[in-house]
Design an enzyme around this catalytic site. Structure first.
Site, PDB file in Angstrom:
ATOM      1  CG  ASP A   1      -1.765   1.036   1.781  1.00 22.32           C
ATOM      2  OD1 ASP A   1      -1.305   1.935   0.518  1.00 22.32           O
ATOM      3  OD2 ASP A   1      -2.387   0.979   1.671  1.00 22.32           O
ATOM      4  CB  VAL A   2       1.967   3.745  -2.877  1.00 23.56           C
ATOM      5  CG1 VAL A   2       2.814   2.399  -4.193  1.00 23.56           C
ATOM      6  CG2 VAL A   2       0.872   3.946  -3.536  1.00 23.56           C
TER       7      VAL A   2
ATOM      8  CG  ASN B   1       0.376   3.285 -12.684  1.00 25.22           C
ATOM      9  OD1 ASN B   1      -0.823   4.350 -13.820  1.00 25.22           O
ATOM     10  ND2 ASN B   1      -0.673   2.224 -12.452  1.00 25.22           N
TER      11      ASN B   1
ATOM     12  CE1 TYR C   1      -7.493  10.111 -10.883  1.00 24.91           C
ATOM     13  CE2 TYR C   1      -8.173  11.580 -12.066  1.00 24.91           C
ATOM     14  CZ  TYR C   1      -7.615  10.575 -11.754  1.00 24.91           C
ATOM     15  OH  TYR C   1      -6.871   9.861 -13.274  1.00 24.91           O
TER      16      TYR C   1
ATOM     17  CE  LYS D   1      -4.061  10.620 -10.647  1.00 23.62           C
ATOM     18  NZ  LYS D   1      -2.651   9.924 -11.125  1.00 23.62           N
TER      19      LYS D   1
END
Length: 253
Positions: free
Chosen positions: A63-64, A90, A158, A162
């Site tokens: 889990d990054v 990614n 999101y 980003k």
């Protein structure tokens, strides 16, 4: 070590979609590839699907967004391959498409941890390895998004994360110069993956209408990531946009 066949790439979110396509392109070009994501079984299947084996690939569940998981990931990479030449950040998720005021703090933080904190933590560990290894240096590629510049309705977590990735990319590109570390970003529009399947049925536009959007073969994204990854470190693609030609981006809204 100058041969691409000795180079090592780490792809996060590699079990499906864009990550899997990138891992496939990198492997076929001669990279040894570490695939990571939350689901180990899916990662192991992905290695088989892309034609990898135990010598050329490594699957590590991670889990990054969790610092302890990321440290274990890089320890496994170090033990298996001893270096890292390319990191493709990614991994990412979105929140439910509901009004921002109705999102919970947990929903917000889930996106922040996966999309932004995960890229930060993985980049930290990659930079440490890239500075210490010989030959020194490497490349970090961040998965941004067209949404960072042209948001979709009800996509605040999101879009915000980003947009932040763009700042992270430029900071790494600046701070990494003296250590031969390059950093670039790829912004992707409508690759045909599980995440974009709703677009084929119709998705909300800026004027609240529902329209079907064109998508592109995800393999094209893998090829674009490879193009960035294969550049000599004296050159860098700071920003690349790859998109379905007819998607509503230029003029969106």
């Amino acid at each position: 070590m100058d041969s691409k066949h000795n180079k090592v790439a780490l792809v996060t979110g590699a079990g499906t979609g864009i990550g899997k396509a990138a891992a496939k392109s990198l492997l076929k070009a001669g990279f040894r590839v570490v695939l990571t994501g939350r689901n180990l079984e899916r990662l192991e299947k992905a290695i088989i699907d892309i034609g990898g084996d135990q010598a050329s690939c490594l699957a590590v569940a991670c889990d990054v967004g969790k610092p302890s998981d990321v440290k274990k990931l890089f320890a496994a990479l170090q033990e298996k391959f001893s270096r890292i030449d390319v990191l493709f950040n990614n991994a990412g998720i979105g929140a439910p498409a509901i009004p921002m005021e109705d999102l919970s703090y947990e929903q917000w933080m889930n996106v922040v941890n996966a999309n932004l904190s995960g890229a930060f933590l993985c980049s930290q560990e990659a930079i440490r390895m890239m500075k210490a290894q010989s030959p020194q240096g490497g490349r970090i590629i961040n998965n941004g998004s067209i949404s960072a510049y042209a948001p979709r309705p009800m996509s605040a977590p999101y879009t915000a994360t980003k947009h932040a990735i763009s700042g992270l990319t430029k900071s790494i590109a600046l701070d990494g110069r003296q250590f031969n570390i390059a950093c670039g970003q790829i912004d992707i529009g409508n690759a045909a993956t599980e995440m974009t399947e709703p677009m084929a049925a119709g998705i909300m536009q800026a004027d609240q209408s529902i329209k079907v959007e064109p998508r592109m073969n995800v393999e094209h994204v893998g090829e674009a990531v490879l193009q960035m990854a294969q550049l000599p470190l004296e050159s860098n693609i700071l920003s690349m946009t790859i998109m379905a030609t007819n998607m509503p981006f230029v003029g969106r809204g």
